[in-house]
Scaffold this motif. Structure first.
Motif, PDB file in Angstrom:
ATOM      1  N   GLY A   1       0.818  -1.211   0.000  1.00 35.75           N
ATOM      2  CA  GLY A   1       0.000   0.000   0.000  1.00 35.75           C
ATOM      3  C   GLY A   1       0.850   1.259   0.000  1.00 35.75           C
ATOM      4  N   MET A   2       1.905   1.256   0.799  1.00 38.16           N
ATOM      5  CA  MET A   2       2.809   2.394   0.838  1.00 38.16           C
ATOM      6  C   MET A   2       3.452   2.619  -0.524  1.00 38.16           C
ATOM      7  SD  MET A   2       6.337   3.047   0.998  1.00 38.16           S
ATOM      8  CE  MET A   2       7.037   1.582   1.778  1.00 38.16           C
ATOM      9  N   ALA A   3       3.914   1.540  -1.158  1.00 39.97           N
ATOM     10  CA  ALA A   3       4.542   1.664  -2.475  1.00 39.97           C
ATOM     11  C   ALA A   3       3.551   2.158  -3.524  1.00 39.97           C
ATOM     12  CB  ALA A   3       5.126   0.317  -2.900  1.00 39.97           C
ATOM     13  N   MET A   4       2.322   1.689  -3.460  1.00 39.96           N
ATOM     14  CA  MET A   4       1.319   2.113  -4.429  1.00 39.96           C
ATOM     15  C   MET A   4       1.080   3.625  -4.343  1.00 39.96           C
ATOM     16  SD  MET A   4      -0.866   1.459  -6.842  1.00 39.96           S
ATOM     17  CE  MET A   4      -1.276  -0.299  -6.893  1.00 39.96           C
ATOM     18  N   PHE A   5       0.904   4.139  -3.134  1.00 37.85           N
ATOM     19  CA  PHE A   5       0.612   5.566  -2.980  1.00 37.85           C
ATOM     20  C   PHE A   5       1.844   6.444  -3.204  1.00 37.85           C
ATOM     21  CE2 PHE A   5      -3.242   4.002  -1.008  1.00 37.85           C
ATOM     22  CZ  PHE A   5      -4.172   4.953  -1.397  1.00 37.85           C
ATOM     23  N   ARG A   6       3.029   5.937  -2.851  1.00 37.80           N
ATOM     24  CA  ARG A   6       4.235   6.759  -2.980  1.00 37.80           C
ATOM     25  C   ARG A   6       4.826   6.717  -4.388  1.00 37.80           C
ATOM     26  NH1 ARG A   6       8.492   9.129  -0.083  1.00 37.80           N
ATOM     27  NH2 ARG A   6      10.584   8.730  -0.920  1.00 37.80           N
ATOM     28  N   TYR A   7       4.913   5.520  -4.984  1.00 37.72           N
ATOM     29  CA  TYR A   7       5.665   5.364  -6.224  1.00 37.72           C
ATOM     30  C   TYR A   7       4.803   5.221  -7.475  1.00 37.72           C
ATOM     31  CZ  TYR A   7       9.602   4.706  -3.090  1.00 37.72           C
ATOM     32  OH  TYR A   7      10.555   4.893  -2.109  1.00 37.72           O
ATOM     33  N   VAL A   8       3.610   4.666  -7.338  1.00 39.22           N
ATOM     34  CA  VAL A   8       2.770   4.455  -8.519  1.00 39.22           C
ATOM     35  C   VAL A   8       1.777   5.610  -8.669  1.00 39.22           C
ATOM     36  CG1 VAL A   8       1.123   2.913  -9.646  1.00 39.22           C
ATOM     37  CG2 VAL A   8       3.035   1.963  -8.334  1.00 39.22           C
ATOM     38  N   LEU A   9       0.973   5.865  -7.649  1.00 38.64           N
ATOM     39  CA  LEU A   9       0.010   6.961  -7.715  1.00 38.64           C
ATOM     40  C   LEU A   9       0.647   8.318  -7.412  1.00 38.64           C
ATOM     41  CD1 LEU A   9      -3.000   5.245  -5.908  1.00 38.64           C
ATOM     42  CD2 LEU A   9      -2.533   5.385  -8.368  1.00 38.64           C
ATOM     43  N   LYS A  10       1.788   8.293  -6.700  1.00 39.96           N
ATOM     44  CA  LYS A  10       2.541   9.514  -6.374  1.00 39.96           C
ATOM     45  C   LYS A  10       1.675  10.539  -5.639  1.00 39.96           C
ATOM     46  CE  LYS A  10       5.562   8.909 -10.400  1.00 39.96           C
ATOM     47  NZ  LYS A  10       6.640   8.271  -9.644  1.00 39.96           N
ATOM     48  N   VAL A  11       1.057  10.090  -4.576  1.00 41.23           N
ATOM     49  CA  VAL A  11       0.183  10.939  -3.786  1.00 41.23           C
ATOM     50  C   VAL A  11       1.004  11.679  -2.723  1.00 41.23           C
ATOM     51  CG1 VAL A  11      -1.806  11.002  -2.240  1.00 41.23           C
ATOM     52  CG2 VAL A  11      -1.764   9.394  -4.163  1.00 41.23           C
ATOM     53  N   ASP A  12       0.926  12.989  -2.734  1.00 47.95           N
ATOM     54  CA  ASP A  12       1.602  13.803  -1.720  1.00 47.95           C
ATOM     55  C   ASP A  12       0.710  13.951  -0.477  1.00 47.95           C
ATOM     56  OD1 ASP A  12       4.112  14.440  -2.792  1.00 47.95           O
ATOM     57  OD2 ASP A  12       3.193  15.894  -4.168  1.00 47.95           O
ATOM     58  N   PRO A  13       1.305  14.108   0.695  1.00 46.48           N
ATOM     59  CA  PRO A  13       2.726  14.358   0.925  1.00 46.48           C
ATOM     60  C   PRO A  13       3.596  13.103   0.991  1.00 46.48           C
ATOM     61  CG  PRO A  13       1.547  14.481   2.995  1.00 46.48           C
ATOM     62  CD  PRO A  13       0.502  14.278   1.923  1.00 46.48           C
ATOM     63  N   LEU A  14       2.991  11.914   0.942  1.00 45.52           N
ATOM     64  CA  LEU A  14       3.786  10.691   1.048  1.00 45.52           C
ATOM     65  C   LEU A  14       4.838  10.604  -0.055  1.00 45.52           C
ATOM     66  CD1 LEU A  14       4.350   7.963   2.372  1.00 45.52           C
ATOM     67  CD2 LEU A  14       2.548   6.975   0.957  1.00 45.52           C
ATOM     68  N   ALA A  15       4.480  10.971  -1.271  1.00 41.90           N
ATOM     69  CA  ALA A  15       5.408  10.841  -2.391  1.00 41.90           C
ATOM     70  C   ALA A  15       6.617  11.755  -2.247  1.00 41.90           C
ATOM     71  CB  ALA A  15       4.686  11.133  -3.704  1.00 41.90           C
ATOM     72  N   SER A  16       6.468  12.851  -1.514  1.00 43.82           N
ATOM     73  CA  SER A  16       7.541  13.834  -1.402  1.00 43.82           C
ATOM     74  C   SER A  16       8.365  13.704  -0.127  1.00 43.82           C
ATOM     75  CB  SER A  16       6.958  15.254  -1.477  1.00 43.82           C
ATOM     76  OG  SER A  16       6.273  15.457  -2.693  1.00 43.82           O
ATOM     77  N   LEU A  17       7.932  12.860   0.792  1.00 43.46           N
ATOM     78  CA  LEU A  17       8.677  12.714   2.035  1.00 43.46           C
ATOM     79  C   LEU A  17      10.047  12.090   1.779  1.00 43.46           C
ATOM     80  CD1 LEU A  17       6.027  11.369   4.575  1.00 43.46           C
ATOM     81  CD2 LEU A  17       7.122  13.611   4.586  1.00 43.46           C
ATOM     82  N   PRO A  18      11.072  12.507   2.518  1.00 39.70           N
ATOM     83  CA  PRO A  18      12.376  11.847   2.405  1.00 39.70           C
ATOM     84  C   PRO A  18      12.268  10.368   2.766  1.00 39.70           C
ATOM     85  CG  PRO A  18      12.552  13.914   3.612  1.00 39.70           C
ATOM     86  CD  PRO A  18      11.087  13.639   3.459  1.00 39.70           C
ATOM     87  N   VAL A  19      13.113   9.565   2.137  1.00 37.24           N
ATOM     88  CA  VAL A  19      13.048   8.119   2.349  1.00 37.24           C
ATOM     89  C   VAL A  19      13.214   7.765   3.823  1.00 37.24           C
ATOM     90  CG1 VAL A  19      14.175   5.924   1.825  1.00 37.24           C
ATOM     91  CG2 VAL A  19      13.861   7.607   0.026  1.00 37.24           C
ATOM     92  N   GLY A  20      14.162   8.409   4.477  1.00 37.57           N
ATOM     93  CA  GLY A  20      14.392   8.108   5.886  1.00 37.57           C
ATOM     94  C   GLY A  20      13.183   8.394   6.748  1.00 37.57           C
ATOM     95  N   ARG A  21      12.452   9.452   6.410  1.00 38.57           N
ATOM     96  CA  ARG A  21      11.245   9.787   7.171  1.00 38.57           C
ATOM     97  C   ARG A  21      10.155   8.747   6.965  1.00 38.57           C
ATOM     98  NH1 ARG A  21       9.219  11.320  11.700  1.00 38.57           N
ATOM     99  NH2 ARG A  21       7.335  12.597  11.568  1.00 38.57           N
ATOM    100  N   VAL A  22       9.994   8.294   5.714  1.00 37.97           N
ATOM    101  CA  VAL A  22       9.007   7.254   5.432  1.00 37.97           C
ATOM    102  C   VAL A  22       9.338   5.979   6.199  1.00 37.97           C
ATOM    103  CG1 VAL A  22       7.970   5.817   3.637  1.00 37.97           C
ATOM    104  CG2 VAL A  22       8.501   8.207   3.155  1.00 37.97           C
ATOM    105  N   ALA A  23      10.619   5.616   6.192  1.00 39.32           N
ATOM    106  CA  ALA A  23      11.042   4.411   6.910  1.00 39.32           C
ATOM    107  C   ALA A  23      10.739   4.530   8.393  1.00 39.32           C
ATOM    108  CB  ALA A  23      12.535   4.165   6.691  1.00 39.32           C
ATOM    109  N   ALA A  24      11.006   5.698   8.966  1.00 35.22           N
ATOM    110  CA  ALA A  24      10.774   5.901  10.397  1.00 35.22           C
ATOM    111  C   ALA A  24       9.287   5.824  10.745  1.00 35.22           C
ATOM    112  CB  ALA A  24      11.345   7.251  10.823  1.00 35.22           C
ATOM    113  N   LEU A  25       8.427   6.254   9.820  1.00 36.08           N
ATOM    114  CA  LEU A  25       6.987   6.236  10.066  1.00 36.08           C
ATOM    115  C   LEU A  25       6.383   4.843   9.881  1.00 36.08           C
ATOM    116  CD1 LEU A  25       5.997   9.543   8.236  1.00 36.08           C
ATOM    117  CD2 LEU A  25       5.875   9.128  10.703  1.00 36.08           C
ATOM    118  N   VAL A  26       6.865   4.110   8.879  1.00 30.98           N
ATOM    119  CA  VAL A  26       6.244   2.837   8.508  1.00 30.98           C
ATOM    120  C   VAL A  26       6.806   1.659   9.301  1.00 30.98           C
ATOM    121  CG1 VAL A  26       5.872   1.227   6.597  1.00 30.98           C
ATOM    122  CG2 VAL A  26       5.700   3.687   6.205  1.00 30.98           C
ATOM    123  N   ALA A  27       8.097   1.674   9.595  1.00 30.18           N
ATOM    124  CA  ALA A  27       8.739   0.518  10.229  1.00 30.18           C
ATOM    125  C   ALA A  27       8.089   0.100  11.543  1.00 30.18           C
ATOM    126  CB  ALA A  27      10.229   0.792  10.420  1.00 30.18           C
TER     127      ALA A  27
END
Length: 204
Positions: free
Chosen positions: A157-183
């Motif tokens: 789901g995270m990959a779909m919204f970030r990389y395929v649909l490119k929905v912001d703000p998720l698509a624009s967040l730094p990778v490290g921030r996404v990792a910290a939120l999702v892990a």
């Protein structure tokens, strides 16, 4: 007797050439627009040779996924202590999506799975056998298969919204921030306390 012009012998290098052409076609055009004839033309072989090796477009897609999907690299993140497996999985998963070669291929695979039932079945079966099964085997406690599936749903789901649909703000967040939120959520699914006993699905 000389071979027909443009046709290569059915050797292992030829099979690899077909797979590379198929990966490029599925990545650039998607599952629906890719044809056996176009892949054969790109690989410089007769379409009959593609059918000989792979049997059908579905068989070619399966082999292309296995050839291009970085299953081994993802599976390496499973090694280590269960207490930090969520962080390892999310970090490796994001690094593969950000990779200039792996990212477009993963996008093509996810788009194909979302758009085509046959492709979805192939991706599901491959993921269950090569990733979810080994992940479940490493988890302590009950309902390991269900836990692994819940974690996978979070990642996909995270990959779909970030990389395929490119929905912001998720698509624009730094990778490290996404990792910290999702892990932490992935870790909770895998080893935390969940109310799973009442579920009717089969778990371990």
């Amino acid at each position: 007797m000389a071979e027909e012009r443009g046709r290569r012998p059915g050797s292992p290098p030829t099979r690899t050439s077909i797979l590379e052409a198929a990966v490029a076609a599925f990545t650039a055009q998607g599952y629906g627009q890719t044809t056996i004839r176009a892949v054969a033309r790109a690989a410089g072989v007769d379409p009959a040779l593609v059918m000989h090796f792979f049997g059908s477009k579905e068989g070619l897609f399966r082999a292309a996924i296995e050839h291009s999907m970085p299953v081994r690299l993802m599976a390496e993140a499973l090694d280590g202590d269960p207490e930090h497996i969520g962080e390892r999985l999310v970090t490796r998963y994001l690094s593969l999506w950000e990779h200039p070669a792996h990212g477009p291929r993963l996008t093509a695979i996810l788009q194909a799975a979302a758009a085509t039932p046959a492709a979805a079945d192939l991706v599901t079966n491959l993921t269950r056998v090569d990733l979810l099964g080994p992940l479940a085997e490493r988890l302590p406690g009950d309902h390991a298969e269900t836990r692994a599936l819940l974690a996978a749903s979070q990642l996909v789901g995270m990959a779909m919204f970030r990389y395929v649909l490119k929905v912001d703000p998720l698509a624009s967040l730094p990778v490290g921030r996404v990792a910290a939120l999702v892990a932490p959520n992935v870790q909770r699914y895998l080893t935390g306390t969940l109310s799973l006993d009442e579920l009717t699905v089969s778990g371990r």
